[in-house]
Design an enzyme around this catalytic site. Structure first.
Site, PDB file in Angstrom:
ATOM      1  N   HIS A 263      19.431  -1.141  -9.309  1.00 47.49           N
ATOM      2  CA  HIS A 263      19.079   0.322  -9.540  1.00 47.49           C
ATOM      3  C   HIS A 263      19.958   1.227  -8.548  1.00 47.49           C
ATOM      4  O   HIS A 263      20.139   2.337  -8.757  1.00 47.49           O
ATOM      5  CB  HIS A 263      17.701   0.352  -9.023  1.00 47.49           C
ATOM      6  CG  HIS A 263      16.514   0.395 -10.204  1.00 47.49           C
ATOM      7  ND1 HIS A 263      16.280   1.580 -10.978  1.00 47.49           N
ATOM      8  CD2 HIS A 263      15.922  -0.664 -10.783  1.00 47.49           C
ATOM      9  CE1 HIS A 263      15.446   1.246 -11.674  1.00 47.49           C
ATOM     10  NE2 HIS A 263      14.949  -0.031 -11.580  1.00 47.49           N
ATOM     11  N   GLU A 331       7.079  -3.908  -4.465  1.00 45.84           N
ATOM     12  CA  GLU A 331       6.905  -3.133  -5.464  1.00 45.84           C
ATOM     13  C   GLU A 331       6.409  -3.839  -6.726  1.00 45.84           C
ATOM     14  O   GLU A 331       5.628  -3.694  -7.260  1.00 45.84           O
ATOM     15  CB  GLU A 331       7.586  -2.098  -5.656  1.00 45.84           C
ATOM     16  CG  GLU A 331       7.641  -1.221  -6.961  1.00 45.84           C
ATOM     17  CD  GLU A 331       8.950  -0.579  -7.208  1.00 45.84           C
ATOM     18  OE1 GLU A 331       8.964   0.552  -7.806  1.00 45.84           O
ATOM     19  OE2 GLU A 331       9.999  -1.048  -6.826  1.00 45.84           O
ATOM     20  N   HIS A 332       7.295  -4.802  -7.003  1.00 42.91           N
ATOM     21  CA  HIS A 332       7.345  -5.625  -8.166  1.00 42.91           C
ATOM     22  C   HIS A 332       7.528  -7.303  -7.569  1.00 42.91           C
ATOM     23  O   HIS A 332       8.171  -7.469  -6.623  1.00 42.91           O
ATOM     24  CB  HIS A 332       8.322  -5.736  -9.032  1.00 42.91           C
ATOM     25  CG  HIS A 332       8.902  -4.141  -9.590  1.00 42.91           C
ATOM     26  ND1 HIS A 332       7.993  -3.657 -10.656  1.00 42.91           N
ATOM     27  CD2 HIS A 332       9.775  -3.257  -9.138  1.00 42.91           C
ATOM     28  CE1 HIS A 332       8.677  -2.483 -10.809  1.00 42.91           C
ATOM     29  NE2 HIS A 332       9.558  -2.148 -10.170  1.00 42.91           N
ATOM     30  N   HIS A 424     -28.655  20.658  12.685  1.00 47.64           N
ATOM     31  CA  HIS A 424     -28.967  19.210  11.837  1.00 47.64           C
ATOM     32  C   HIS A 424     -30.308  18.829  11.941  1.00 47.64           C
ATOM     33  O   HIS A 424     -31.102  18.427  11.105  1.00 47.64           O
ATOM     34  CB  HIS A 424     -27.791  18.080  12.256  1.00 47.64           C
ATOM     35  CG  HIS A 424     -26.519  18.224  11.779  1.00 47.64           C
ATOM     36  ND1 HIS A 424     -25.621  19.174  12.171  1.00 47.64           N
ATOM     37  CD2 HIS A 424     -25.815  17.568  10.864  1.00 47.64           C
ATOM     38  CE1 HIS A 424     -24.540  19.167  11.697  1.00 47.64           C
ATOM     39  NE2 HIS A 424     -24.612  17.869  11.001  1.00 47.64           N
TER      40      HIS A 424
END
Length: 444
Positions: A263, A331-332, A424
Site C-alpha cells: 500500500h 487492522e487485518h 430532581h
C-alpha cells in the site's frame, strides 16, 4: 539479497517490543500543524480554497468541484466488462451483508413490571464517504462506505475524492455511485475534504459525519475538526498481521504478507509465527514474490518489510505469538492454519479475522461483504469495522405506568436527595402527585 527485518520476541527488551507495536500514525503532531492553515483557508474561502488546494496538492486545474450527474450516469461506458461485472458482484455482496446486519428498528420490553423500555434506531441525516486516491485508484472504498450508508438509510450520502489528472473522479468510482444511487461526488481530497464537509462551502454540503480510509493528513484534519463533524471510525495507513504455522505452506504466508505492505511506505505488515522453519521459509520466498511485482509497489513492500514496521516476528510459543497479536490489535489478521477455528478463542483484538488458507485478504477487501474500512493504529482493541451502525443512532425509549412510577419514585428520590439535586427530588415527590391529581383522568 533483499533484507527482511527479523524480530525474535524472546530476545527483545520491553522497550524494543513496544517499538514494534507503534504505528506510523502514532504521532500526528507534525500533520496537525501542517493542516491548520488548510482548514483555515477552506473555512474562510470555501470553494476558492478547494480549487487552490487541487492545484497545489493534486496538480489539477479544476473547472468545477462537483462531478456532473451525466458523468456519473455514463461512467459504465468507460469501463471494461470484467471490471463492471466485479463491481456489480461486490455491491451485491456488500449490500446483502449489511442488510442482514440491520437491527430491529424498535424493540420494547416490560423488563420491569409496569414499564416499557427499549431502543429505537434511526439513520443519521448526512454523511460524506471519503474515497482516497493518493497512490492509485481505490473505488472499492466507495462501495465499502456508501453501500452501508445507503442500507442504513442515511438521509444524504455524498462522495468526496481527490481529482485525478483529468480533473474528475475515476470512472469506477463514478459507476459505483450510479449503481448505489448517489448523484453527488465532490472533487476534494485530504485535509481540505474534511474541512469542506465540516464547514460546508458554496458547492460542497456540510455533513454530519465523514467516513473512509486515508492518510495521516486526513486523520489529523479529522482530529482537529472533531467538534464540527463526527470523524468516523479511525482508518489510517494499512496494517496486517499474518499468523502461520506448519500446517500450511510458508510461501502462502509470504504471499499474503505482501498484500498490505504494497500500500505504501507508511504501512505495517508482520508475519508472526512460533515455528522457526516457517519463519525461514517465508523469508526465503518473499524476494521471489517481489520479482513478480512492478517496481513501484514492490518498492513500498521492501521498505515496510525491511524496516521497523514490518518483517517476521518469531515467538517462543503459540501463546506468546497471540499475546503479541492481541497487543498489536491489527487492522487485518490472517490466520493461516488448518486449525484456524481452534485458534480463534486466542484472538481478542483485530479489525477483521480471516481464517484458513483460502480466506485471501483481497477477497475480503473487495468482494466478500463486510466493509474493508477497519480500525487502525491499535484501535481495534476498542473499535469495530465500519458497518450500518456507523450510520445509525440509538435512542432509548421508555414508558412508565402509574403503578411502576409509584414503585420506582422513592428510589429515584433517594438518589436525587443524596446527590443534592433539588429539582430532581421535587420531580418525583408529592408535587408531581398533586399536579397529576388535578389533570383529567385520561392524562394521569
Amino acid at each position: 539479497m533483499d533484507a527482511i527485518a527479523f524480530h525474535d520476541l524472546s530476545k527483545l527488551a520491553p522497550a524494543q517490543r513496544a517499538a514494534l507495536l507503534a504505528r506510523t500514525e502514532a504521532d500526528l503532531s507534525p500533520y496537525l500543524r501542517a493542516v491548520e492553515p488548510i482548514i483555515a483557508a477552506v473555512r474562510e474561502q470555501g470553494d476558492a480554497a478547494l480549487v487552490d488546494c487541487a492545484r497545489r496538492f493534486d496538480g489539477v486545474a479544476l473547472d468545477m468541484l462537483k462531478v456532473p450527474v451525466q458523468a456519473i450516469g455514463e461512467a459504465e461506458k468507460e469501463l471494461d466488462d470484467r471490471l463492471v461485472e466485479a463491481i456489480r458482484l461486490s455491491v451485491g455482496q456488500v449490500r446483502r451483508f449489511h442488510e442482514a446486519q440491520m437491527p430491529e428498528e424498535l424493540w420494547l420490553s416490560e423488563r420491569t413490571p409496569g414499564a416499557m423500555i427499549g431502543d429505537r434506531w434511526t439513520p443519521i441525516d448526512s454523511v460524506a464517504c471519503y474515497v482516497p486516491r493518493g497512490k492509485g485508484f481505490f473505488p472499492s472504498s466507495a462501495i465499502m462506505t456508501a453501500v452501508p450508508a445507503t442500507v442504513a438509510g442515511a438521509g444524504r450520502v455524498v462522495i468526496v475524492t481527490p481529482p485525478g489528472p483529468d480533473g474528475t473522479a475515476d470512472a469506477a468510482t463514478r459507476f459505483i455511485a450510479s449503481l448505489i444511487g448517489i448523484d453527488e461526488i465532490y472533487l476534494c481530497g485530504g485535509a481540505q475534504a474534511v474541512a469542506a464537509v465540516a464547514f460546508g462551502t458554496q458547492t460542497v454540503p456540510r455533513c454530519a459525519k465523514i467516513v473512509g480510509p486515508g492518510s495521516p493528513w486526513l486523520s489529523a484534519a479529522r482530529q482537529l475538526l472533531s467538534s464540527r463533524i463526527d470523524p468516523g471510525s479511525p482508518a489510517g495507513p494499512s496494517e496486517l498481521i499474518v499468523y502461520a504455522d506448519d500446517t500450511v505452506p510458508a510461501e502462502l504466508a509470504a504471499l499474503e504478507l505482501l498484500v498490505e505492505s504494497e500500500h505504501g511506505p507508511d504501512s505495517s505488515a508482520f508475519l508472526v509465527t512460533a515455528d522457526p522453519k516457517v519463519a525461514r521459509a517465508a523469508a526465503a520466498a518473499i524476494p521471489g514474490l517481489w520479482e513478480k511485482m512492478g517496481d513501484y509497489r514492490a518498492g513500498f513492500s521492501r521498505t515496510v518489510l525491511g524496516g521497523d514496521k514490518g518483517g517476521i516476528v518469531l515467538a517462543p510459543s503459540v501463546d506468546a505469538a497471540f499475546d503479541f497479536i492481541n497487543d498489536y490489535a491489527a487492522e487485518h489478521l490472517a490466520v493461516l492454519s488448518t486449525a484456524a477455528f481452534d485458534l480463534l478463542p486466542l484472538i481478542r483484538n483485530a479489525g477483521e479475522i480471516l481464517l484458513g488458507p483460502h480466506s485471501a485478504i483481497p477477497i475480503a477487501n473487495f468482494v466478500l461483504g463486510p466493509s474493508h474500512v477497519l480500525p487502525t493504529g491499535g484501535r481495534a482493541a476498542t473499535a469495530s469495522p465500519l458497518s450500518v451502525f456507523d450510520f445509525l443512532k440509538r435512542s432509548s425509549i421508555a414508558y412508565v405506568s402509574r403503578a411502576a412510577y409509584e414503585r420506582l419514585a422513592p428510589a429515584a428520590r433517594a438518589f436525587a436527595h443524596y446527590e443534592g439535586f433539588q429539582a430532581h427530588e421535587n420531580a418525583v415527590s408529592e408535587i408531581r402527585q398533586d399536579i397529576l391529581s388535578r389533570a383529567p383522568a385520561a392524562d394521569r
